[in-house]
Design a protein around this motif. Structure first.
Motif, short mmCIF file in Angstrom:
data_model
loop_
_atom_site.label_atom_id
_atom_site.label_comp_id
_atom_site.label_asym_id
_atom_site.label_seq_id
_atom_site.Cartn_x
_atom_site.Cartn_y
_atom_site.Cartn_z
N ARG A 171 83.05 92.55 -9.78
CA ARG A 171 84.16 93.49 -9.96
C ARG A 171 85.10 93.09 -11.09
O ARG A 171 85.97 93.87 -11.46
CB ARG A 171 84.97 93.57 -8.66
CG ARG A 171 84.15 93.87 -7.43
CD ARG A 171 83.97 95.33 -7.23
NE ARG A 171 82.83 95.64 -6.39
CZ ARG A 171 82.54 96.85 -5.96
NH1 ARG A 171 83.32 97.86 -6.29
NH2 ARG A 171 81.47 97.07 -5.22
N PHE A 172 84.95 91.89 -11.61
CA PHE A 172 85.93 91.37 -12.57
C PHE A 172 86.03 92.25 -13.82
O PHE A 172 87.11 92.73 -14.18
CB PHE A 172 85.57 89.93 -12.94
CG PHE A 172 86.41 89.37 -14.05
CD1 PHE A 172 87.77 89.17 -13.87
CD2 PHE A 172 85.85 89.05 -15.27
CE1 PHE A 172 88.56 88.66 -14.90
CE2 PHE A 172 86.62 88.54 -16.30
CZ PHE A 172 87.98 88.35 -16.11
N ALA A 173 84.91 92.47 -14.49
CA ALA A 173 84.94 93.25 -15.73
C ALA A 173 85.38 94.68 -15.47
O ALA A 173 86.06 95.30 -16.30
CB ALA A 173 83.57 93.21 -16.40
N PHE A 174 85.00 95.22 -14.33
CA PHE A 174 85.38 96.59 -14.00
C PHE A 174 86.89 96.69 -13.80
O PHE A 174 87.53 97.65 -14.25
CB PHE A 174 84.64 97.05 -12.75
CG PHE A 174 84.80 98.51 -12.46
CD1 PHE A 174 84.11 99.46 -13.19
CD2 PHE A 174 85.65 98.95 -11.45
CE1 PHE A 174 84.26 100.82 -12.93
CE2 PHE A 174 85.81 100.29 -11.19
CZ PHE A 174 85.11 101.24 -11.93
N VAL A 214 81.12 89.34 -20.52
CA VAL A 214 80.50 88.07 -20.90
C VAL A 214 81.10 86.91 -20.09
O VAL A 214 80.37 85.99 -19.68
CB VAL A 214 80.66 87.83 -22.41
CG1 VAL A 214 80.21 86.43 -22.80
CG2 VAL A 214 79.87 88.88 -23.19
N CYS A 215 82.39 86.96 -19.83
CA CYS A 215 83.01 85.92 -19.01
C CYS A 215 82.41 85.89 -17.61
O CYS A 215 82.28 84.82 -17.00
CB CYS A 215 84.52 86.15 -18.92
SG CYS A 215 85.43 85.68 -20.40
N ALA A 234 80.04 82.39 -14.25
CA ALA A 234 79.11 82.26 -13.13
C ALA A 234 78.24 81.02 -13.30
O ALA A 234 77.99 80.28 -12.33
CB ALA A 234 78.23 83.50 -13.03
N ALA A 235 77.79 80.77 -14.53
CA ALA A 235 77.01 79.55 -14.79
C ALA A 235 77.86 78.31 -14.57
O ALA A 235 77.40 77.31 -13.99
CB ALA A 235 76.46 79.59 -16.21
N TRP A 236 79.10 78.37 -15.04
CA TRP A 236 80.00 77.23 -14.87
C TRP A 236 80.22 76.93 -13.38
O TRP A 236 80.22 75.77 -12.96
CB TRP A 236 81.33 77.52 -15.55
CG TRP A 236 82.35 76.43 -15.40
CD1 TRP A 236 82.37 75.22 -16.02
CD2 TRP A 236 83.49 76.45 -14.53
NE1 TRP A 236 83.46 74.48 -15.61
CE2 TRP A 236 84.17 75.21 -14.70
CE3 TRP A 236 84.01 77.38 -13.65
CZ2 TRP A 236 85.33 74.90 -14.01
CZ3 TRP A 236 85.17 77.08 -12.95
CH2 TRP A 236 85.82 75.84 -13.14
#
Length: 299
Positions: free
Chosen positions: A118-121, A157-158, A163-165
């Motif tokens: 939901r972050f980018a949205f 992109v974040c 998510a990888a971090w």
């Protein structure tokens, strides 16, 4: 350096692009309420003592959900999102939709599970009101529109990079060599996932691939425009595989990711108008049926 960054952040795009993006985003809000996450309304019947608000909910502070609050937010958000999708009063309706959807997400995610799709949205909802008026047929280049789309792209992109971090921070390198995907397939895998799981070491290789893809996702900003579209297509293909194997859709994230696309080329409003005009012309072109000939009177 500062001028270059500023120019990149506000690279002009056609207003029609942000108009199409805005319509898509606000229509998805309505679809989200009715189709994707109708379970959020069930929070109205959960005892208040089980509500553990997110940090932002404690910081503001936001009220504990009650049946009145949940239903009020639901209906207000549904009606205002549909109104905002028309493009009218973009600032007033846009800010109202953002505030209500933000509260809707706090209600949804304050009972133990927080979704990161939901972050980018949410970022898209926050920046769209800053653009102002934009019509689907308006090809005027706009820095404000470019900034809104660029910020949404950065949020997309974040989502991948962070998510990888998080995977490496909490799971360590063992995340890549463990049984993360195997457990996901056991919990919610499809028949396709069951077939894939039988291939030796394929799931381990996929976990390495996921980390590599997420860490390298910022490269989408440095490749040429033609390759950028290929990278975005790969992003979508990743989620297509995710849906097909473990039934996780990331629907709001996929909507936010359309900020990379030249949506103005679709021209949905113009196409609908053309179809309407064509239908009217076809109706006028149909000749009137001649009156039936009278049969001669029988003597």
């Amino acid at each position: 350096m500062g001028a270059a960054v500023s120019g990149w952040l506000t690279e002009p795009v056609p207003r029609a692009r942000v108009a199409a993006f805005r319509t898509l985003v606000y229509l998805f809000v309505a679809a989200d309420l009715l189709v994707f996450t109708p379970w959020i309304r069930d929070k109205a019947s959960i005892p208040g003592e089980l509500y553990q608000p997110l940090f932002v909910g404690r910081l503001l502070p936001l009220p504990t959900p009650t049946p009145l609050l949940v239903n009020l937010v639901f209906w207000a958000l549904l009606l205002l999102a549909l109104a905002a999708a028309t493009g009218r009063a973009p600032r007033a309706l846009g800010w109202a939709v953002f505030v209500l959807y933000f509260e809707w997400m706090v209600i949804a995610m304050s009972y133990g599970k927080v979704d990161h799709d939901r972050f980018a949205f949410l970022v898209a909802l926050a920046v769209l009101p800053t653009v102002g008026r934009a019509r689907h047929a308006d090809r005027t280049m706009s820095e404000a529109a470019g900034w809104a789309l660029r910020v949404t792209q950065i949020a997309v992109v974040c989502t991948y990079f962070l998510a990888a971090w998080a995977k490496l921070r909490f799971g360590g390198l063992e995340w890549m060599t463990g049984s993360v995907l195997a457990r996901a397939i056991i919990r919610r895998g499809t028949e396709l996932a069951d077939l894939i799981a039988q291939v030796p070491y394929l799931l381990i290789a996929a976990q390495f691939g996921i980390i590599a893809f997420e860490l390298l996702s910022p490269l989408v900003f440095v490749v040429s425009p033609r390759w950028r579209q290929a990278v975005v297509a790969f992003f979508y293909s990743f989620h297509l595989v995710t849906i097909a194997t473990i039934t996780i859709s990331f629907a709001p994230h996929l909507v936010a990711m359309t900020s990379f696309l030249a949506l103005e080329r679709l021209r949905p409003v113009e196409r609908l108008r053309q179809l309407a005009r064509r239908g009217g012309q076809d109706a006028e072109a149909v000749p009137a049926e001649p009156p039936a000939a009278r049969s001669p009177a029988v003597p």
